[in-house]
Design a protein around this motif. Structure first.
Motif, short mmCIF file in Angstrom:
data_model
loop_
_atom_site.label_atom_id
_atom_site.label_comp_id
_atom_site.label_asym_id
_atom_site.label_seq_id
_atom_site.Cartn_x
_atom_site.Cartn_y
_atom_site.Cartn_z
N ASP A 9 0.81 -1.22 0.00
CA ASP A 9 0.00 0.00 0.00
C ASP A 9 0.84 1.28 0.00
O ASP A 9 0.73 2.11 0.90
N HIS A 11 0.65 3.50 -2.42
CA HIS A 11 -0.28 4.54 -2.87
C HIS A 11 0.41 5.77 -3.46
O HIS A 11 0.19 6.89 -2.98
N ASP A 41 -1.63 -2.16 -4.26
CA ASP A 41 -1.96 -0.75 -4.05
C ASP A 41 -0.71 0.11 -4.19
O ASP A 41 -0.31 0.83 -3.28
N HIS A 74 -6.58 -0.68 -5.93
CA HIS A 74 -6.38 0.66 -6.48
C HIS A 74 -5.65 0.64 -7.82
O HIS A 74 -5.58 1.66 -8.49
N HIS A 212 -3.67 -4.13 2.33
CA HIS A 212 -5.01 -3.61 2.09
C HIS A 212 -5.66 -2.95 3.32
O HIS A 212 -6.35 -1.95 3.18
N HIS A 214 -4.22 -1.45 5.81
CA HIS A 214 -3.46 -0.27 6.24
C HIS A 214 -3.16 -0.30 7.74
O HIS A 214 -2.86 0.74 8.32
#
Ligand SMILES: [Fe+2]
Ligand SMILES: [Fe+2]
Length: 288
Positions: A9, A11, A41, A74, A212, A214
């Protein structure tokens, strides 16, 4: 001993935090793991510019260790997912759904990586990010397209990777969605959790890596004789849960033990070890 640095993640896009990304990079150089595992992600909005940044960043990891990466929810284009589900375009829609991921990151959605050694390890990536699809439908409308599932085709890829690996290599599966409910979110990411964990256990999996949620977490589940360890890596971004810091996990596997050390963000020092978990190896308990 096999050493895997597991992160998730990232991002890229608005949530990315430059100093955390720099610190993670330094940690990888310092810890010199045998492999870096990234459980999806990579982007926030699945845009080309975010993927370009993510790819360049992953390539920097590759100067230190091989990298295995899978997509997260994502990283999937929604419109393709919708069209596929409605049986519009069929194959084209499937390709469209993952087109940015495959263009920038990898054409393989279920990659695998073997770490040689005694004991070594094999990491089998199993894509759980299918966008809006039949297997991911839940009665909670807000989960649509966010929740993931493990399908038979992807499971076969795990089976193939395990069958190619050395017999004493620790079997590790990497998925994006967390099969265990997050402590703060109260949500698990998979639509078919029980079935998926049971299938992984049947294939001889000792450890499941995921992201996922977090929020970092380490659990054991009773899906196999020795218990299956599920390790959830936190995020490296500002999309945090209830004040939890960003974090990654270092996994170390020797003949007797599977050890997971969470490294959490401590501003301004960077990432530092914050919690350690250890579990006896299934193979060690069998031979004892
Ligand atoms: Fe995420
Ligand atoms: Fe996600």
């Amino acid at each position: 001993m096999a050493r895997i640095l597991h992160t998730s993640d990232l991002h890229f896009g608005r949530p990315a935090v430059a100093e955390q990304l720099d610190s993670l990079k330094s940690s990888i150089v310092e810890l010199a793991p045998d492999a870096v595992a990234v459980s999806g992600d990579l982007t926030q909005r699945c845009s080309n510019s975010e993927f370009v940044k993510a790819r360049a960043y992953l390539d920097e990891f590759r100067e230190t260790a091989p990298v295995i990466v899978i997509p997260g929810n994502h990283d999937v284009r929604w419109i393709g997912a919708v069209a596929r589900n409605l049986d519009v375009w069929r194959k084209t829609a499937h390709e469209f759904k993952y087109s940015k991921y495959t263009r920038h990151i990898s054409s393989e959605l279920n990659p695998s990586l073997e770490i040689p050694g005694t004991p070594g390890a094999v990491i089998a990536g199993c894509n759980t990010a299918h966008g809006i699809s039949r297997g991911s439908l839940t009665h909670r409308m807000r989960d649509l397209g966010v929740i993931g599932h493990v399908n038979q085709r992807d499971l076969r890829k795990v089976e193939e990777a395990f069958s190619r690996a050395a017999q004493d290599a620790a079997r590790v599966v990497m998925i994006h969605h967390n099969p265990i409910r997050g402590a703060t979110s109260g949500r698990h990411g998979l639509a078919n959790t029980k079935q998926a964990l049971r299938s992984f256990a049947t294939l001889g999996t000792e450890l499941v890596l995921c992201g996922h949620d977090h929020q970092e977490a380490v659990h054991t589940v009773e899906e196999s004789e020795g218990g299956l360890v599920v390790s959830t890596a936190g995020t490296i971004s500002n999309r945090l849960r209830a004040g939890r810091p960003s974090s990654f996990n270092l996994v170390e596997i020797d003949h007797r033990e599977l050890r997971i050390t969470t490294h959490s963000w401590r501003n301004p020092e960077g990432f530092a070890p914050s919690r350690e978990y250890s579990f006896p190896r299934q193979s060690a308990s069998r031979s004892a």
